[in-house]
Write a protein that holds these residues in place. Structure first.
Motif, PDB file in Angstrom:
ATOM      1  N   ARG A   7       0.841  -1.202   0.000  1.00 21.26           N
ATOM      2  CA  ARG A   7       0.000   0.000   0.000  1.00 21.26           C
ATOM      3  C   ARG A   7       0.872   1.247   0.000  1.00 21.26           C
ATOM      4  NH1 ARG A   7      -5.208  -1.334   3.835  1.00 21.26           N
ATOM      5  NH2 ARG A   7      -5.940  -2.971   2.482  1.00 21.26           N
ATOM      6  N   GLU A  42      -6.720   7.604  -4.765  1.00 24.57           N
ATOM      7  CA  GLU A  42      -7.009   6.202  -5.094  1.00 24.57           C
ATOM      8  C   GLU A  42      -5.742   5.362  -5.062  1.00 24.57           C
ATOM      9  OE1 GLU A  42      -9.057   5.777  -8.801  1.00 24.57           O
ATOM     10  OE2 GLU A  42     -10.948   6.483  -7.974  1.00 24.57           O
ATOM     11  N   SER A  45      -4.899   4.638  -1.533  1.00 23.63           N
ATOM     12  CA  SER A  45      -5.897   3.820  -0.837  1.00 23.63           C
ATOM     13  C   SER A  45      -5.894   2.372  -1.308  1.00 23.63           C
ATOM     14  CB  SER A  45      -7.294   4.408  -1.066  1.00 23.63           C
ATOM     15  OG  SER A  45      -7.362   5.727  -0.576  1.00 23.63           O
ATOM     16  N   ALA A  46      -5.308   2.124  -2.457  1.00 18.47           N
ATOM     17  CA  ALA A  46      -5.362   0.794  -3.073  1.00 18.47           C
ATOM     18  C   ALA A  46      -4.287  -0.141  -2.523  1.00 18.47           C
ATOM     19  CB  ALA A  46      -5.206   0.924  -4.586  1.00 18.47           C
ATOM     20  N   ARG A  62      -4.508  -3.949  -9.038  1.00 17.01           N
ATOM     21  CA  ARG A  62      -4.735  -3.259  -7.769  1.00 17.01           C
ATOM     22  C   ARG A  62      -6.158  -3.487  -7.300  1.00 17.01           C
ATOM     23  NH1 ARG A  62      -5.031   3.333  -8.748  1.00 17.01           N
ATOM     24  NH2 ARG A  62      -7.225   3.358  -9.291  1.00 17.01           N
ATOM     25  N   LEU A  64      -9.023  -1.680  -4.928  1.00 16.56           N
ATOM     26  CA  LEU A  64      -9.417  -0.419  -4.304  1.00 16.56           C
ATOM     27  C   LEU A  64     -10.634  -0.668  -3.411  1.00 16.56           C
ATOM     28  CD1 LEU A  64      -8.959   2.667  -4.139  1.00 16.56           C
ATOM     29  CD2 LEU A  64     -10.521   2.887  -6.084  1.00 16.56           C
TER      30      LEU A  64
END
Length: 149
Positions: A7, A42, A45-46, A62, A64
């Motif tokens: 992350r 994004e 956060s993924a 990825r 999300l």
């Protein structure tokens, strides 16, 4: 073969994911770079998965998470041209599904390029809605529920 997960958007793993995505989506498919890596929130956060073969990054995907924490969006599945048809996509998807189950994610969604929808059917994803265009490429929304069962 090894799949590394991060992350951390300052890690070598993340930079390998970006390099693969740039090669596949921007250079090969003509997706504008701003669309491919346009949302820093994004990206941060993924969860980024990168497959290495012999220490060389060959593929990425990825995940999300949505705000409800029980569903997530699969995005940016990409395999370098020289690594295609070697099962790398399968290994990435299996690892992502294991991670999702362990994280108690019950619903996964994705926007598949129409040419790749058969790949996702193998993992019990079903089509939702009509074909639409995203970044100039035909896509179909797909989802899978019941992962936590």
């Amino acid at each position: 073969m090894e799949i590394r997960v991060t992350r951390d958007t300052m890690s070598d793993i993340y930079f390998d994911a970006l390099r693969i995505r740039n090669q596949v989506f921007v250079k090969e498919q003509g997706v504008p770079y701003e669309l491919e890596v346009g949302n820093a929130l994004e990206e941060a956060s993924a969860v980024h998965f990168v497959l290495y073969d012999g220490g060389v990054a060959q593929g990425t995907v990825r995940l999300l998470p949505h705000l409800d924490e029980h569903s997530a969006l699969i995005q940016r599945m990409a395999i370098l041209k020289e690594g295609r048809n070697k099962g790398y996509g399968t290994l990435l998807m299996e690892r992502l599904l294991e991670f999702s189950k362990a994280s108690h994610i019950d619903k996964l969604e994705l926007h598949a390029q129409v040419s790749a929808k058969a790949f996702y059917h193998k993992y019990l994803f079903t089509e939702v809605g009509a074909i639409f265009e995203e970044a100039g490429i035909a896509h179909i929304q797909m989802e899978r529920t019941g992962l936590a069962e």
